[in-house]
Design an enzyme around this catalytic site. Sequence first.
Site, PDB file in Angstrom:
ATOM      1  N   GLY A  89      42.458  33.342  36.395  1.00  0.00           N
ATOM      2  CA  GLY A  89      41.475  34.359  36.012  1.00  0.00           C
ATOM      3  C   GLY A  89      40.684  34.865  37.202  1.00  0.00           C
ATOM      4  O   GLY A  89      40.857  34.407  38.327  1.00  0.00           O
ATOM      5  N   ARG A  92      36.470  35.105  41.258  1.00  0.00           N
ATOM      6  CA  ARG A  92      35.428  35.624  42.160  1.00  0.00           C
ATOM      7  C   ARG A  92      35.383  37.142  42.154  1.00  0.00           C
ATOM      8  O   ARG A  92      34.779  37.741  43.040  1.00  0.00           O
ATOM      9  CB  ARG A  92      35.644  35.107  43.569  1.00  0.00           C
ATOM     10  CG  ARG A  92      37.042  35.330  44.120  1.00  0.00           C
ATOM     11  CD  ARG A  92      37.092  34.882  45.537  1.00  0.00           C
ATOM     12  NE  ARG A  92      38.450  34.845  46.043  1.00  0.00           N
ATOM     13  CZ  ARG A  92      38.744  34.724  47.315  1.00  0.00           C
ATOM     14  NH1 ARG A  92      37.787  34.627  48.203  1.00  0.00           N
ATOM     15  NH2 ARG A  92      39.990  34.691  47.713  1.00  0.00           N
ATOM     16  N   ARG A 181      47.565  41.975  36.022  1.00  0.00           N
ATOM     17  CA  ARG A 181      48.648  41.296  36.740  1.00  0.00           C
ATOM     18  C   ARG A 181      49.721  40.819  35.765  1.00  0.00           C
ATOM     19  O   ARG A 181      49.462  40.736  34.561  1.00  0.00           O
ATOM     20  CB  ARG A 181      48.044  40.062  37.453  1.00  0.00           C
ATOM     21  CG  ARG A 181      46.947  40.446  38.421  1.00  0.00           C
ATOM     22  CD  ARG A 181      45.777  39.449  38.366  1.00  0.00           C
ATOM     23  NE  ARG A 181      44.617  40.002  39.088  1.00  0.00           N
ATOM     24  CZ  ARG A 181      44.424  39.857  40.385  1.00  0.00           C
ATOM     25  NH1 ARG A 181      45.267  39.136  41.095  1.00  0.00           N
ATOM     26  NH2 ARG A 181      43.384  40.416  40.979  1.00  0.00           N
ATOM     27  N   ASP A 251      50.377  35.726  39.507  1.00  0.00           N
ATOM     28  CA  ASP A 251      49.010  36.231  39.305  1.00  0.00           C
ATOM     29  C   ASP A 251      48.611  37.202  40.413  1.00  0.00           C
ATOM     30  O   ASP A 251      47.535  37.793  40.353  1.00  0.00           O
ATOM     31  CB  ASP A 251      48.004  35.079  39.212  1.00  0.00           C
ATOM     32  CG  ASP A 251      48.082  34.134  40.398  1.00  0.00           C
ATOM     33  OD1 ASP A 251      49.157  33.536  40.605  1.00  0.00           O
ATOM     34  OD2 ASP A 251      47.095  34.012  41.132  1.00  0.00           O
TER      35      ASP A 251
END
Length: 485
Positions: A89, A92, A181, A251
Amino acid sequence: MTPDPHAWTHRYADLGERFATPQHPTPLAAPAVVAVSESMAHTLGWTVGDLCSEAATQALAGNAVWPGTRPWAGVYSGHQFGQWAGQLGDGRAITLGEWPSADGPLEIQLKGAGPTPYSRHGDGRAVWRSAIREFLASEAMHALGVPTTRALCLVASPEPVRRERWEAAAVVTRVAPSFIRFGHFEHFAHTGQHAALRQLADFVIAHFYPACRDAPGNPYAALLAAVTERTADLLAHWQVLGFCHGVMNTDNMSILGLTIDYGPFQFMDEHDPGHVCNHSDHQGRYAFDQQVPVAHWNLFCLGQALLPLMDNTDQALAALAPYEARQAQRELRLMTQKLGWLGQADGDAQTVAALLALLAQQSVDHTAFFWRLADALAGNDAPVRDLFVQPTAFDAWACDWRRRVLSQGQTVVTAQAHLRQHNPAVVLRNHLGQQAIERAERGDWSEVQRLQNALAHPFEVLPGSEDLCAVAPEWASRIAISCSS
Ligand code: AMP
Ligand code: MG
């Protein structure tokens, strides 16, 4: 500057909290806008001055929230280095919303804006070193004509961040139509959330691949086929430029076929098929010559994730099948352009393969070789011959190359102009980035600015930028860049 609060849209966040978790950025001490992409600002209808204002600086640092934005972080999962990694996920990155532009709504995202529910054990920050590289590389790739997420600006703060050593925090404002993604699809498939998976696929089709909705057969198979095409095209661009991504985990694969997540990437200096730019990649999984098959492997992961929306496995396999041929054909087409050949002729693939083998065997600088071909065409062979250990090997190849270029009715002058338009003089070599980073860490941002300017015009040598076109110094090969950023 405060953007019009009513202009923001929130199409992705409107899918609901299963997709986008509300999350405010964490404030950052003493921020300063240290770089702005004028072309990106222009696309958004803003000026460099707007973005350097006190109000914008605070918003771009995450210290103030622009009215009308609804900051969020999103969940995705993925395969990392060939293994299922589970939930990842936006650890940042925080998206503020979508801003209208001539190119349609563009997501504005702050990378390094503090922890989110997806930070796992990370601090949610980015350091100057990695932020400078991402800022410069995104805009450089755009100027080279390669599909990529963009960078609007770079905010630096003295706030300390712990990596292998203490460093300082920075935030890159990234811009893209979407940061979705492959891993987003894998997330909802692997957790058995098939209704959400369909919602996500419908969202992507509606906004980015509308032709798939009306394609014959299954629309999700059509989506997979379209992503396969874009990914094949992207890989063609990377390979002809000698660009190594470094961390091609699922990802880090954009559903829009954009270059995304600039970490340990590198524009190769000497042409080396086995080159591994990421010091954490001990097995060489993401070596330069593995990128094309790895992207195909990643597409299979995407196909697997989309299977619950298809009627049978054969639909997915059929969507993935054209990848290899399309990638090879696109790469050959870009390569023939780089060599100044018009159209394609029998034997081109063999001549290109022979050239690449020669460059590898003689450790020839990738970018300099192609840039200097324009001189060689006009009889000034010395600059390109100097790149070879045994220049006579070049002479033999060049004989066929020159004949092919000039057999097409082009004059030397027009062919030279063509060569210069298709081969960059300057790319973001590791050592150039490194020198700019070291200067910035000493408080001098002028080298970042000089590089940024040169990289915005990669197909020419700007006055005062001649040194940026030189081959890498000996110490460049000792720069170690890892995932830690
Ligand atoms: P990357 O290798 O940068 O693509 O990151 C892989 C995953 O780790 C993503 O989920 C990132 O959001 C997360 N991540 C990387 N660095 C940090 C950090 N400093 N703090 C929180 N999450 C991070
Ligand atoms: Mg990533």
